[in-house]
Design an enzyme around this catalytic site. Sequence first.
Site, PDB file in Angstrom:
ATOM      1  N   LYS A  93       0.853  -1.191   0.000  1.00 25.47           N
ATOM      2  CA  LYS A  93       0.000   0.000   0.000  1.00 25.47           C
ATOM      3  C   LYS A  93       0.891   1.245   0.000  1.00 25.47           C
ATOM      4  O   LYS A  93       1.722   1.429   0.894  1.00 25.47           O
ATOM      5  CB  LYS A  93      -0.868  -0.024   1.257  1.00 25.47           C
ATOM      6  CG  LYS A  93      -2.290   0.439   1.026  1.00 25.47           C
ATOM      7  CD  LYS A  93      -3.116   0.131   2.256  1.00 25.47           C
ATOM      8  CE  LYS A  93      -4.407   0.899   2.233  1.00 25.47           C
ATOM      9  NZ  LYS A  93      -5.129   0.766   3.496  1.00 25.47           N
TER      10      LYS A  93
HETATM   11  C1  E4P Z   1      -8.500   1.415   3.782  1.00 23.14           C
HETATM   12  O1  E4P Z   1      -7.688   1.030   2.989  1.00 23.14           O
HETATM   13  C2  E4P Z   1      -8.412   2.670   4.535  1.00 23.14           C
HETATM   14  O2  E4P Z   1      -7.183   2.745   5.171  1.00 23.14           O
HETATM   15  C3  E4P Z   1      -9.560   2.800   5.474  1.00 23.14           C
HETATM   16  O3  E4P Z   1     -10.735   2.356   4.818  1.00 23.14           O
HETATM   17  C4  E4P Z   1      -9.744   4.166   6.088  1.00 23.14           C
HETATM   18  O4  E4P Z   1     -10.954   4.229   6.784  1.00 23.14           O
HETATM   19  P1  E4P Z   1     -11.319   5.394   7.822  1.00 23.14           P
HETATM   20  O5  E4P Z   1     -11.410   6.677   7.048  1.00 23.14           O
HETATM   21  O6  E4P Z   1     -12.637   5.014   8.410  1.00 23.14           O
HETATM   22  O7  E4P Z   1     -10.213   5.423   8.815  1.00 23.14           O
END
Ligand code: E4P
Length: 267
Positions: A93
Amino acid sequence: MKVFIDSADLDEIKQAYEWGIADGVTTNPSLMKKAVDKRKNINLKQYLNQILETAKGTPVSLEVTETSAKGMITQGKKLYKLFNPIANNVYIKIPVNPAFKDSDKTHFAGIEAIKALTKANIPVNCTLIFTPEQALLAAKAGAAFVSPFAGRIDDFIQTNNKIKFNKTDYFPMEGKEKGKVTLNDNGIVSGIDLVAQCVEILEGYKTEVLAASLRNTRQVREAALVGADISTLPFSVIKDMLKHSKTYQGMKNFTKDIVTDYVKLTK
Ligand code: E4P
Protein backbone atom coordinates in the site's frame (compact mmCIF):
# COMPACT_ATOMS: atom_id res chain seq x y z
CA MET A 1 -18.30 -6.36 -6.06
CA LYS A 2 -15.64 -8.03 -3.93
CA VAL A 3 -15.72 -7.47 -0.16
CA PHE A 4 -12.48 -6.93 1.75
CA ILE A 5 -12.18 -6.61 5.51
CA ASP A 6 -10.54 -3.36 6.60
CA SER A 7 -8.77 -4.58 9.72
CA ALA A 8 -5.49 -5.77 11.20
CA ASP A 9 -7.32 -7.67 13.94
CA LEU A 10 -6.66 -11.39 13.43
CA ASP A 11 -9.84 -12.45 15.28
CA GLU A 12 -12.01 -10.28 13.02
CA ILE A 13 -10.18 -11.44 9.89
CA LYS A 14 -10.49 -15.12 10.88
CA GLN A 15 -14.21 -14.70 11.55
CA ALA A 16 -14.84 -12.97 8.21
CA TYR A 17 -13.00 -15.76 6.36
CA GLU A 18 -14.84 -18.47 8.34
CA TRP A 19 -18.12 -16.90 7.27
CA GLY A 20 -16.86 -17.13 3.69
CA ILE A 21 -17.56 -13.49 2.89
CA ALA A 22 -14.05 -12.01 2.65
CA ASP A 23 -12.22 -11.57 -0.65
CA GLY A 24 -9.22 -9.75 0.81
CA VAL A 25 -7.80 -7.67 3.66
CA THR A 26 -6.62 -4.07 3.90
CA THR A 27 -4.52 -2.72 6.73
CA ASN A 28 -3.10 0.72 7.42
CA PRO A 29 -0.79 2.09 10.16
CA SER A 30 -3.74 3.11 12.37
CA LEU A 31 -5.43 -0.30 12.09
CA MET A 32 -2.09 -1.97 12.81
CA LYS A 33 -1.62 0.18 15.93
CA LYS A 34 -5.14 -0.67 17.15
CA ALA A 35 -4.50 -4.41 16.73
CA VAL A 36 -1.04 -4.28 18.35
CA ASP A 37 -2.21 -2.10 21.29
CA LYS A 38 -4.99 -4.64 22.00
CA ARG A 39 -2.51 -7.51 22.41
CA LYS A 40 0.32 -7.99 24.91
CA ASN A 41 3.82 -9.14 23.87
CA ILE A 42 2.85 -9.66 20.25
CA ASN A 43 5.37 -11.22 17.87
CA LEU A 44 4.45 -9.03 14.93
CA LYS A 45 6.13 -11.16 12.28
CA GLN A 46 4.26 -14.29 13.40
CA TYR A 47 1.05 -12.31 13.82
CA LEU A 48 1.22 -10.95 10.26
CA ASN A 49 2.07 -14.42 8.96
CA GLN A 50 -1.17 -15.67 10.55
CA ILE A 51 -3.15 -12.91 8.82
CA LEU A 52 -1.59 -13.82 5.48
CA GLU A 53 -2.27 -17.53 5.96
CA THR A 54 -5.88 -16.84 6.98
CA ALA A 55 -6.38 -14.81 3.80
CA LYS A 56 -4.51 -17.28 1.54
CA GLY A 57 -5.67 -16.97 -2.06
CA THR A 58 -6.85 -13.36 -1.58
CA PRO A 59 -4.96 -10.02 -1.44
CA VAL A 60 -3.67 -8.54 1.83
CA SER A 61 -2.51 -4.90 1.70
CA LEU A 62 0.45 -3.93 3.91
CA GLU A 63 1.20 -0.21 4.00
CA VAL A 64 4.63 1.43 3.86
CA THR A 65 5.58 3.89 6.60
CA GLU A 66 8.42 5.66 4.77
CA THR A 67 7.62 8.88 2.93
CA SER A 68 10.42 9.37 0.36
CA ALA A 69 10.31 7.57 -3.01
CA LYS A 70 13.53 5.69 -2.22
CA GLY A 71 12.31 4.83 1.28
CA MET A 72 8.93 3.55 0.09
CA ILE A 73 10.48 1.50 -2.72
CA THR A 74 13.07 -0.08 -0.42
CA GLN A 75 10.55 -0.74 2.36
CA GLY A 76 7.91 -1.99 -0.09
CA LYS A 77 10.38 -4.48 -1.58
CA LYS A 78 11.49 -5.62 1.89
CA LEU A 79 7.90 -6.08 3.10
CA TYR A 80 7.12 -8.05 -0.04
CA LYS A 81 10.24 -10.24 0.28
CA LEU A 82 9.56 -10.87 3.95
CA PHE A 83 5.84 -11.60 3.77
CA ASN A 84 4.85 -12.63 0.24
CA PRO A 85 6.46 -16.11 0.54
CA ILE A 86 4.00 -16.92 3.36
CA ALA A 87 0.88 -17.15 1.19
CA ASN A 88 1.74 -15.32 -2.06
CA ASN A 89 -0.92 -12.66 -1.43
CA VAL A 90 0.84 -9.41 -0.44
CA TYR A 91 -0.07 -6.07 -1.99
CA ILE A 92 2.00 -3.05 -0.99
CA LYS A 93 0.00 0.00 0.00
CA ILE A 94 1.50 3.28 -1.17
CA PRO A 95 0.06 6.75 -0.47
CA VAL A 96 -0.73 8.56 -3.71
CA ASN A 97 1.14 11.61 -2.40
CA PRO A 98 3.23 11.34 0.78
CA ALA A 99 3.72 15.13 1.13
CA PHE A 100 2.43 16.79 4.30
CA LYS A 101 1.81 20.19 2.69
CA ASP A 102 1.87 22.04 -0.66
CA SER A 103 5.39 23.40 -0.20
CA ASP A 104 6.90 19.90 0.29
CA LYS A 105 8.94 18.55 -2.62
CA THR A 106 7.72 14.95 -2.44
CA HIS A 107 4.36 15.11 -4.25
CA PHE A 108 5.37 12.57 -6.92
CA ALA A 109 7.21 10.20 -4.57
CA GLY A 110 4.13 7.93 -4.35
CA ILE A 111 3.82 7.78 -8.13
CA GLU A 112 7.54 6.97 -8.42
CA ALA A 113 7.17 4.19 -5.86
CA ILE A 114 4.09 2.75 -7.61
CA LYS A 115 5.98 2.71 -10.91
CA ALA A 116 9.10 1.08 -9.42
CA LEU A 117 7.24 -1.58 -7.42
CA THR A 118 4.94 -2.42 -10.33
CA LYS A 119 8.01 -2.80 -12.55
CA ALA A 120 9.39 -5.23 -9.98
CA ASN A 121 6.11 -7.23 -10.28
CA ILE A 122 4.95 -6.18 -6.82
CA PRO A 123 1.22 -5.34 -6.85
CA VAL A 124 0.35 -1.94 -5.38
CA ASN A 125 -2.75 -0.65 -3.64
CA CYS A 126 -2.59 3.15 -3.94
CA THR A 127 -4.13 4.74 -0.87
CA LEU A 128 -5.35 8.14 0.36
CA ILE A 129 -7.13 8.96 -2.92
CA PHE A 130 -9.36 12.03 -2.59
CA THR A 131 -9.70 13.06 -6.26
CA PRO A 132 -10.35 11.14 -9.49
CA GLU A 133 -7.25 12.75 -10.99
CA GLN A 134 -5.08 11.24 -8.23
CA ALA A 135 -6.63 7.88 -9.12
CA LEU A 136 -5.88 8.44 -12.81
CA LEU A 137 -2.17 9.12 -12.21
CA ALA A 138 -1.89 6.14 -9.84
CA ALA A 139 -3.49 3.91 -12.48
CA LYS A 140 -1.17 5.24 -15.18
CA ALA A 141 1.82 4.47 -12.92
CA GLY A 142 0.56 0.87 -12.70
CA ALA A 143 -1.37 0.56 -9.40
CA ALA A 144 -3.37 -2.69 -9.20
CA PHE A 145 -5.89 -1.02 -6.85
CA VAL A 146 -6.76 2.62 -6.19
CA SER A 147 -8.45 3.37 -2.88
CA PRO A 148 -10.77 6.42 -2.84
CA PHE A 149 -11.58 7.36 0.77
CA ALA A 150 -15.35 7.86 0.70
CA GLY A 151 -16.09 8.51 4.38
CA ARG A 152 -13.24 10.95 4.84
CA ILE A 153 -14.44 13.10 1.91
CA ASP A 154 -17.91 13.20 3.50
CA ASP A 155 -16.25 14.28 6.78
CA PHE A 156 -14.27 16.95 4.92
CA ILE A 157 -17.29 18.42 3.11
CA GLN A 158 -19.28 18.54 6.35
CA THR A 159 -16.46 19.98 8.47
CA ASN A 160 -15.76 22.66 5.84
CA ASN A 161 -19.43 23.64 5.98
CA LYS A 162 -19.73 23.52 9.77
CA ILE A 163 -22.19 20.60 9.68
CA LYS A 164 -22.19 18.45 12.83
CA PHE A 165 -21.98 14.70 12.15
CA ASN A 166 -21.12 11.32 13.60
CA LYS A 167 -18.56 9.22 11.76
CA THR A 168 -21.06 6.46 10.94
CA ASP A 169 -23.89 8.78 9.76
CA TYR A 170 -25.19 8.23 6.24
CA PHE A 171 -24.19 11.01 3.84
CA PRO A 172 -26.28 11.04 0.64
CA MET A 173 -24.42 10.08 -2.53
CA GLU A 174 -26.03 13.01 -4.37
CA GLY A 175 -24.65 15.36 -1.70
CA LYS A 176 -26.22 17.87 0.66
CA GLU A 177 -27.63 21.26 -0.31
CA LYS A 178 -27.06 24.53 1.49
CA GLY A 179 -29.17 27.33 0.04
CA LYS A 180 -29.34 26.41 -3.66
CA VAL A 181 -25.78 25.06 -3.77
CA THR A 182 -24.81 21.40 -3.49
CA LEU A 183 -21.89 21.29 -1.07
CA ASN A 184 -18.77 19.88 -2.70
CA ASP A 185 -15.01 19.55 -2.62
CA ASN A 186 -13.84 20.80 -6.02
CA GLY A 187 -16.78 19.12 -7.78
CA ILE A 188 -16.96 16.01 -5.59
CA VAL A 189 -20.33 16.08 -3.80
CA SER A 190 -19.90 12.94 -1.66
CA GLY A 191 -17.62 9.99 -0.98
CA ILE A 192 -19.71 7.76 -3.21
CA ASP A 193 -19.56 10.42 -5.94
CA LEU A 194 -15.75 10.22 -5.63
CA VAL A 195 -15.92 6.43 -6.04
CA ALA A 196 -18.29 6.80 -9.03
CA GLN A 197 -16.03 9.33 -10.77
CA CYS A 198 -12.98 7.08 -10.23
CA VAL A 199 -14.91 4.14 -11.72
CA GLU A 200 -15.92 6.21 -14.76
CA ILE A 201 -12.49 7.69 -15.37
CA LEU A 202 -10.68 4.36 -15.04
CA GLU A 203 -12.84 2.53 -17.54
CA GLY A 204 -10.47 0.65 -19.84
CA TYR A 205 -7.67 0.51 -17.23
CA LYS A 206 -6.90 -2.78 -15.53
CA THR A 207 -6.63 -0.96 -12.19
CA GLU A 208 -9.48 -1.89 -9.83
CA VAL A 209 -11.36 0.72 -7.80
CA LEU A 210 -11.37 -0.23 -4.12
CA ALA A 211 -13.91 1.88 -2.22
CA ALA A 212 -12.34 2.60 1.19
CA SER A 213 -13.31 4.49 4.32
CA LEU A 214 -16.89 3.18 4.15
CA ARG A 215 -18.68 3.74 7.43
CA ASN A 216 -22.21 2.33 7.01
CA THR A 217 -24.12 -0.32 5.09
CA ARG A 218 -25.90 2.07 2.75
CA GLN A 219 -22.54 3.35 1.52
CA VAL A 220 -21.58 -0.26 0.77
CA ARG A 221 -24.72 -0.69 -1.33
CA GLU A 222 -24.05 2.57 -3.15
CA ALA A 223 -20.39 1.71 -3.78
CA ALA A 224 -21.60 -1.50 -5.46
CA LEU A 225 -24.27 0.36 -7.44
CA VAL A 226 -21.77 2.87 -8.86
CA GLY A 227 -19.52 0.01 -10.00
CA ALA A 228 -16.72 -0.22 -7.42
CA ASP A 229 -14.74 -3.40 -8.04
CA ILE A 230 -14.06 -3.85 -4.33
CA SER A 231 -15.27 -2.37 -1.02
CA THR A 232 -13.14 -2.65 2.08
CA LEU A 233 -15.26 -2.72 5.22
CA PRO A 234 -14.69 -2.45 8.96
CA PHE A 235 -15.88 -5.58 10.79
CA SER A 236 -18.68 -3.54 12.42
CA VAL A 237 -20.10 -2.58 9.00
CA ILE A 238 -19.92 -6.20 7.80
CA LYS A 239 -21.93 -7.25 10.87
CA ASP A 240 -24.49 -4.46 10.34
CA MET A 241 -25.14 -5.66 6.77
CA LEU A 242 -27.42 -8.48 7.96
CA LYS A 243 -29.58 -6.47 10.34
CA HIS A 244 -33.21 -5.46 9.70
CA SER A 245 -36.09 -5.19 12.17
CA LYS A 246 -38.52 -6.85 9.71
CA THR A 247 -36.16 -9.83 9.44
CA TYR A 248 -36.30 -10.20 13.26
CA GLN A 249 -40.09 -9.84 13.23
CA GLY A 250 -40.39 -12.39 10.41
CA MET A 251 -38.25 -14.83 12.40
CA LYS A 252 -40.46 -14.37 15.47
CA ASN A 253 -43.64 -14.96 13.45
CA PHE A 254 -42.30 -18.02 11.60
CA THR A 255 -41.02 -19.48 14.88
CA LYS A 256 -44.44 -18.96 16.50
CA ASP A 257 -46.17 -20.81 13.61
CA ILE A 258 -43.94 -23.89 13.55
CA VAL A 259 -45.91 -27.14 13.04
CA THR A 260 -44.51 -29.71 15.49
CA ASP A 261 -44.99 -32.65 13.08
CA TYR A 262 -42.94 -30.82 10.46
CA VAL A 263 -40.01 -30.53 12.88
CA LYS A 264 -40.38 -34.19 13.87
CA LEU A 265 -39.68 -35.17 10.24
CA THR A 266 -36.04 -34.16 10.64
CA LYS A 267 -35.51 -35.46 14.17
C1 E4P B 1 -8.50 1.42 3.78
O1 E4P B 1 -7.69 1.03 2.99
C2 E4P B 1 -8.41 2.67 4.53
O2 E4P B 1 -7.18 2.75 5.17
C3 E4P B 1 -9.56 2.80 5.47
O3 E4P B 1 -10.73 2.36 4.82
C4 E4P B 1 -9.74 4.17 6.09
O4 E4P B 1 -10.95 4.23 6.78
P1 E4P B 1 -11.32 5.39 7.82
O5 E4P B 1 -11.41 6.68 7.05
O6 E4P B 1 -12.64 5.01 8.41
O7 E4P B 1 -10.21 5.42 8.81
